[in-house]
Scaffold this active site. Structure first.
Site, short mmCIF file in Angstrom:
data_model
loop_
_atom_site.label_atom_id
_atom_site.label_comp_id
_atom_site.label_asym_id
_atom_site.label_seq_id
_atom_site.Cartn_x
_atom_site.Cartn_y
_atom_site.Cartn_z
N CYS A 2 0.86 -1.19 0.00
CA CYS A 2 0.00 0.00 0.00
C CYS A 2 0.89 1.24 0.00
CB CYS A 2 -0.86 0.02 1.26
SG CYS A 2 -1.82 -1.47 1.47
N ARG A 27 1.54 1.65 -5.93
CA ARG A 27 1.80 0.69 -4.84
C ARG A 27 0.56 -0.12 -4.49
NH1 ARG A 27 6.42 1.88 -2.02
NH2 ARG A 27 5.61 0.75 -0.23
N TRP A 74 -3.57 -2.03 -1.41
CA TRP A 74 -3.56 -3.32 -2.13
C TRP A 74 -4.00 -4.32 -1.09
CZ3 TRP A 74 -0.27 -7.85 -1.88
CH2 TRP A 74 -0.48 -8.74 -2.94
N ASN A 100 0.90 0.35 5.90
CA ASN A 100 1.37 -0.53 4.82
C ASN A 100 2.06 -1.70 5.51
OD1 ASN A 100 2.40 -1.70 2.45
ND2 ASN A 100 4.31 -0.57 2.68
N GLY A 101 1.67 -2.92 5.20
CA GLY A 101 2.36 -4.07 5.78
C GLY A 101 1.38 -5.16 6.17
N GLU A 481 9.20 -14.25 -19.73
CA GLU A 481 8.91 -12.82 -19.51
C GLU A 481 7.79 -12.34 -20.42
OE1 GLU A 481 9.47 -10.82 -17.29
OE2 GLU A 481 9.08 -8.86 -18.18
N LYS A 485 4.27 -10.75 -19.02
CA LYS A 485 3.77 -9.44 -19.46
C LYS A 485 2.32 -9.57 -19.91
CE LYS A 485 6.02 -7.19 -17.93
NZ LYS A 485 6.89 -7.93 -17.11
N GLU A 488 -0.25 -10.59 -17.04
CA GLU A 488 -0.50 -9.66 -15.92
C GLU A 488 -1.24 -8.40 -16.36
OE1 GLU A 488 2.82 -7.91 -13.80
OE2 GLU A 488 4.09 -8.06 -15.54
N HIS A 504 6.95 -32.60 -23.86
CA HIS A 504 6.68 -33.37 -22.63
C HIS A 504 5.38 -32.93 -21.97
CE1 HIS A 504 10.62 -35.22 -22.90
NE2 HIS A 504 11.11 -34.03 -23.18
N LYS A 603 2.81 -2.67 -7.67
CA LYS A 603 4.14 -2.52 -8.27
C LYS A 603 5.20 -3.28 -7.47
CE LYS A 603 7.28 -1.21 -11.04
NZ LYS A 603 7.38 -1.97 -12.30
C1 AGP Z 1 6.68 -7.75 -13.29
O1 AGP Z 1 6.05 -7.19 -14.44
C2 AGP Z 1 5.72 -7.93 -12.15
N1 AGP Z 1 5.09 -6.70 -11.82
C3 AGP Z 1 6.32 -8.64 -10.96
O2 AGP Z 1 6.52 -9.99 -11.35
C4 AGP Z 1 7.65 -8.10 -10.41
O3 AGP Z 1 8.68 -8.34 -11.34
C5 AGP Z 1 7.98 -8.86 -9.11
O4 AGP Z 1 6.98 -8.58 -8.17
C6 AGP Z 1 9.37 -8.49 -8.54
O5 AGP Z 1 9.41 -7.13 -8.24
P1 AGP Z 1 10.83 -6.49 -7.85
O6 AGP Z 1 11.71 -6.57 -9.07
O7 AGP Z 1 10.51 -5.08 -7.46
O8 AGP Z 1 11.42 -7.29 -6.71
#
Ligand code: AGP
Length: 608
Positions: A2, A27, A74, A100-101, A481, A485, A488, A504, A603
């Site tokens: 958050c 966040r 969040w 936050n936490g 990757e 992308k 998500e 497999h 994020k």
């Molecule tokens: C990546 O597009 C995602 N938002 C997520 O997987 C991110 O890479 C992951 O949470 C790690 O974040 P960080 O690099 O800030 O540790």
């Protein structure tokens, strides 16, 4: 994770709080709210929805005051609904709190507090804090906070205000980020410096396990035992323009297009007088680096994918056995690690809870930790023995793009540095690699010029239900990757797989409806990858292949091709991911989804 913010001073409090929340929205954005103290009244405005809805509510029901706190959430415990939205209040509605936490022992604390007659309005874990503070409110807000934090287990950063003590904001942090700033007329606290960038040009990184009392022209920091803690200020290192979209419709697109500049800056900073310069905070001596016999990289999500690329290039250039772990696995597997093992953390935010935990697991075993981070002064930065700042600049879009390619380039330089130290990379070879890396920014520019062609492919497949991404060797990570992308931000079921593994199991998924993104630039595994593409075709799958410009064979086997410039194999994961970033971006926008704030995501995931 958050975003929290607090402000006391002569500016318009709701506007300052909202402005800060907009900059912290990346966040978390399930719900948001503010609490303002005006004369002897505590006024709360909160909505279980986007920040824009909070802004509308405040326009409809204006508030003003001398100080206030704000929160963008969040959700971890309790749905995004009004009662679970912060700020959270005590029973008498005289104290307001934003957190936050995660409070891990909240259930036992809640039982204790309810037994004492406290009425809980929310299903959140955080609400126990405001009732603990209420328990000791008679001792003054600061002392009440000190007594409350002693009962908490978990990680937290919070800010709290009280009607009868409306000359201060009291904050506390344990293993969650928090910064503050003050001048003679005003003071503020925020989860990170982007929350205060428009009102202060210096910030204080609040030390872990500290309590801060902020007032107009006042900032006192003590540890949880009440002893004064010295603190230093540092310049705000980001500008408002860095965290604005500018002329782009989304942060993600801006950050995709920033990559040539970012990569150019990194290469320029890393190659000084034909030598590799990894930054003055590497802090691990060449002697120590030479002794390393094994490296364990631990990271999450996109950063984990960068780690997979790092493994290939470190083993190729430095001949050091390198493993890559997902942090949430590494932290619990009690890995067999010995004294000449180097642990690496890779993290854009530097606040990912699992990666921090993995780092601490290594420290407990007295191992050196070298981390690649983008956000300086983050928890991972501060807790590592050495760091390499990846220099991607602030990355706001939840879907990581420029940080990923920046992580790979920095890993490339680290691998070369280790290779030189250990005598596996000659000066001549180094020159070759420098030349390959110096071409990258221009090559990325060339790929970005294919944006409309990639959008045309996105238009064909934006309603597909499933995608498969295949790659080999260095570009196995590219396949993972690309799939991440897409899933998500478009919510399409996209699976990244090692192409050699397809037979497999995943090959059963392939039919005439299945788009299969095949990453096949010229490489040592090109022929093998081409065979895999043929296998896709033989099952009526639809190959969308990323190829080296001029590759007619892969083109002949594919329904769609996206050409990238001829490049050194080790550079190909940087170039090959760009089309996949754009493909995901265009599919998500064609589906009219919120690219920068995808559902359920944040994020940085600062909780387990
Ligand atoms: C990546 O597009 C995602 N938002 C997520 O997987 C991110 O890479 C992951 O949470 C790690 O974040 P960080 O690099 O800030 O540790």
């Amino acid at each position: 994770m958050c975003g929290i913010v607090g402000y006391i001073g002569s500016r318009d409090v709701p506007s300052v709080l909202l402005g800060s929340l907009w900059r912290l929205e990346y966040r978390g954005y399930d719900s948001s709210g503010i609490a303002v103290i005006s004369n002897s009244e505590l006024i709360v405005r909160k909505v279980p929805g986007k920040l824009s809805e909070l802004e509308e509510l405040i326009k409809r029901k204006p508030v003003s005051g001398e100080l206030g706190i704000g929160h963008t959430r969040w959700a971890t415990h309790g749905l995004p609904q009004e009662n679970n939205t912060h700020p959270l209040l005590d029973c008498n509605e005289e104290i307001a709190l934003v957190v936050n936490g995660i409070i891990e022992n909240y259930l036992s604390l809640k039982d204790e507090l309810e037994a004492k007659g406290h009425i809980f309005r929310s299903l959140t874990d955080s609400e126990v804090i405001v009732h603990l503070i209420e328990e000791h409110a008679g001792k003054g807000l600061t002392e009440a906070v000190r007594l409350a934090v002693k009962k908490l287990t978990g990680n937290f950063a919070f800010a709290v205000i009280k009607i009868s003590e409306r000359n201060k904001i009291v904050c506390a942090r344990h293993d969650a980020p928090l910064i503050c700033c003050y001048s003679e007329k005003e003071a503020a606290v925020a989860s990170d410096m982007s929350g205060v960038v428009s009102i202060f040009d210096e910030v204080i990184d609040i030390p872990n396990d500290s309590i801060v009392v902020l007032g107009r022209g006042k900032c006192s920091i003590t540890n949880f035992q009440g002893r004064e803690v010295k603190f230093t200020r540092r310049k705000v290192t980001i500008a408002v323009k860095d965290i604005d979209k500018g002329h782009y419709p989304h942060f993600m697109l801006k950050e995709i297009y920033e990559q040539p500049k970012v990569l150019h800056n990194i290469v320029s900073e890393r190659i000084i007088d034909s030598r590799i310069q990894l930054g003055e905070e590497l802090s691990i001596s060449e002697e120590e680096l030479k002794k390393i016999s094994r490296i364990v990289i631990q990271a999450c999500g996109t950063s984990w994918h960068a780690g997979l690329v790092g493994k290939y290039i470190i083993e190729k250039f430095a001949r050091i056995h390198t493993e890559v772990d997902i942090s949430s696995e590494f932290r619990y597997r009690d890995a067999v690690l010995d004294s000449d093992t180097l642990i690496m953390a890779i993290s854009q935010s530097g606040e990912t809870a699992d990666t921090i935990a993995g780092l601490r697991e290594a420290k407990v075993k007295f191992l050196k930790v070298l981390s690649l981070v983008n956000v300086l002064q983050s928890s991972i930065h501060r807790e590592s023995d050495g760091i390499i700042g990846i220099m991607a600049g602030p990355e706001i879009g939840v879907a990581s793009t420029k940080a990923y390619t920046a992580e790979i380039v920095n890993l490339y330089f680290l691998a070369l540095h280790l290779g030189i130290l250990r005598g596996f990379v000659s000066r001549a070879q180094l020159k070759e690699h420098f030349s390959a890396l110096m071409k990258v920014p221009e090559q990325v520019e060339q790929i970005l010029k294919l944006d409309s062609d990639i959008k045309a492919i996105a238009e064909i497949f934006c309603n597909s239900r499933d995608f498969l991404f295949l790659g080999r060797g260095l570009n196995y990570a590219t396949a993972l990757e690309g799939a991440l992308k897409l899933k998500e931000i478009s919510y399409i079921n996209a699976t990244g797989y090692a192409a050699g593994e397809m037979k497999h199991g995943p090959i059963a998924l392939i039919d005439h409806k299945m788009p299969v993104v095949c990453v096949n630039p010229r490489s040592s595994v090109y022929e093998k990858m081409l065979s895999n593409i043929q296998e896709v075709v033989a099952r009526k799958g639809i190959p969308i292949s990323v190829v080296t410009k001029g590759d007619r064979r892969t083109k002949g086997a594919s329904k769609h091709v996206i050409p990238i410039p001829e490049c050194h194999e080790c550079v190909s994961p940087i170039l090959a991911v760009i089309p996949l970033q754009l493909l995901a971006y265009h599919i998500a926008t064609l589906k009219e989804l919120d690219v920068d704030r995808p559902r359920n995501l944040a994020k940085s995931v600062t909780v387990e």
